[in-house]
Design a protein around this motif. Structure first.
Motif, PDB file in Angstrom:
ATOM      1  N   ALA A  92       0.878  -1.106   0.112  1.00  0.00           N
ATOM      2  CA  ALA A  92      -0.104  -0.078  -0.156  1.00  0.00           C
ATOM      3  C   ALA A  92       1.129   1.240   0.089  1.00  0.00           C
ATOM      4  O   ALA A  92       1.752   1.454   1.015  1.00  0.00           O
ATOM      5  CB  ALA A  92      -0.894   0.013   1.291  1.00  0.00           C
ATOM      6  N   ASN A 158      -4.080  -5.734   4.878  1.00  0.00           N
ATOM      7  CA  ASN A 158      -4.384  -4.806   3.689  1.00  0.00           C
ATOM      8  C   ASN A 158      -4.430  -3.465   4.427  1.00  0.00           C
ATOM      9  O   ASN A 158      -5.368  -2.676   4.545  1.00  0.00           O
ATOM     10  CB  ASN A 158      -5.701  -5.254   3.198  1.00  0.00           C
ATOM     11  N   SER A 160      -4.021   0.620   4.349  1.00  0.00           N
ATOM     12  CA  SER A 160      -4.427   1.668   3.170  1.00  0.00           C
ATOM     13  C   SER A 160      -4.133   3.096   3.989  1.00  0.00           C
ATOM     14  O   SER A 160      -4.384   3.111   4.966  1.00  0.00           O
ATOM     15  CB  SER A 160      -5.779   1.539   2.855  1.00  0.00           C
ATOM     16  N   GLY A 211      -9.891  -0.030   1.460  1.00  0.00           N
ATOM     17  CA  GLY A 211      -9.088   1.026   0.560  1.00  0.00           C
ATOM     18  C   GLY A 211      -9.526   2.313   0.862  1.00  0.00           C
ATOM     19  O   GLY A 211     -10.795   2.661   0.423  1.00  0.00           O
ATOM     20  N   VAL A 265      -8.757  -1.145  -4.227  1.00  0.00           N
ATOM     21  CA  VAL A 265      -7.869   0.068  -4.048  1.00  0.00           C
ATOM     22  C   VAL A 265      -8.339   1.126  -4.850  1.00  0.00           C
ATOM     23  O   VAL A 265      -8.310   1.022  -6.055  1.00  0.00           O
ATOM     24  CB  VAL A 265      -6.288  -0.380  -4.404  1.00  0.00           C
TER      25      VAL A 265
END
Length: 325
Positions: A92, A158, A160, A211, A265
């Motif tokens: 990211a 994940n 972000s 995201g 994303v």
């Protein structure tokens, strides 16, 4: 044509229907999207460099790769300078391009043991949050472990990053219940505050892979809601004037399918959305009789049921909620 598009959006809003999403396109087929697993794209600010994860079907061998755009073609990917030895995934990029976050099972201390986690009697590679910082020569420095509460539990996924430095991520933590939830760790003058769980509705469902819009006006994530078409779909939540997140909306159009969708994303251009999807081009029967060569070519190609990266345009959805830039 633009007037027609605006009129259609108004009509959808008056009817209480979400505006359509432009049909998706497979991202760089054969180069970035292949017959292996690809997910979690992270673009440089100019959009000319992309980092992503490639893995085997069982995702036991995750590695972060990098590809660069030359003209209209993406280069053959290379292993990123900071990856290739450990179970690294889910890159990211910060909005300014100066930091790249990722998750890894690498030891927190040099010479230590790789991180592991136990779930339902099985042991898996654990994941902690790391980052690399851009050096003066444009290369990445050595990976730095993110110390503190964000990495509690070895199940962080994940990341972000918002423009103000806030880090969103999904994790299984003591307050997650049975499922994964989305959290934010807010940047402060002295580091990061303790992670807060986002209120995105029913906690009896997985909420994963956030995201976030750099200005935190909206957030997209994967979930297995009651209106999901597949095992997981992509949802969007808009930030209200009071700072709270609105009720998640199932993204319309081609974004979701009967396959697995995750790792959404926001791209660098307005309305761009990159999504990992396992949708496939299943043959119709009777099919043209295969030879061994044609069969193996099709089974090894992108859209064979492996996860690939797809690009969508959700600008009409954003405009319908007053976001225009």
């Amino acid at each position: 044509m633009r007037y027609h598009a605006i009129l259609l959006t108004i009509l959808f809003l008056l009817a209480g229907i979400a505006p359509p999403v432009e049909a998706g396109e497979l991202f760089a087929p054969g180069v970035i999207s292949t017959g292996l697993q690809e997910t979690s794209s992270a673009f440089s600010p100019d959009g000319h460099t992309v980092y992503f994860m490639r893995s085997d079907f069982m995702e036991k061998d995750d590695t972060i790769l990098v590809s660069r755009l030359s003209g209209s073609q993406w280069s053959v990917p290379e292993v990123a300078s900071f990856s290739g030895q450990w179970h690294d995934s889910e890159p990211a990029m910060s909005p300014d391009g100066k930091r790249l976050y990722f998750v890894s099972n690498r030891p927190v201390s040099p010479g230590g043991e790789p991180l592991t986690v136990e779930m339902m009697g099985q042991r898996y590679p654990g994941t902690n949050l790391w980052y690399v910082e851009q050096l003066a020569n444009g290369k990445w420095g050595e990976p730095v472990h993110v110390d503190g509460a964000m990495n509690d539990g070895n199940q962080v996924y994940n990341p972000s990053v918002a423009a103000n430095g806030n880090i969103y991520f999904s994790a299984h933590r003591p307050d997650s219940g049975k499922f994964y939830q989305v959290y934010v760790a807010r940047r402060t003058a002295t580091g990061y505050a303790a992670p807060e769980k986002l209120d995105l509705g029913d906690v009896e469902q997985n909420r994963m892979d956030p995201g976030v819009d750099p200005q935190e006006r909206y957030i997209v994530f994967a979930s297995s809601g009651p209106d999901s078409l597949g095992s997981a779909d992509i949802y969007i939540s808009f930030r209200n004037a009071d700072g709270k997140w609105g009720k998640p909306e199932h993204l319309p159009g081609d974004v979701n399918s009967a396959a697995l969708e995750n790792a959404p994303v926001p791209g660098r251009a307005f309305g761009e959305l990159y999504v990992s999807s396992s949708r496939s081009d299943a043959p119709t029967y009777p099919k043209e009789r295969d030879t061994l060569a044609t069969l193996q070519h099709r089974l090894a190609a992108a859209a064979n049921g492996s996860r690939n990266i797809w690009r969508f345009d959700i600008s009409d959805v954003l405009k319908a909620h007053g976001i225009t830039l």
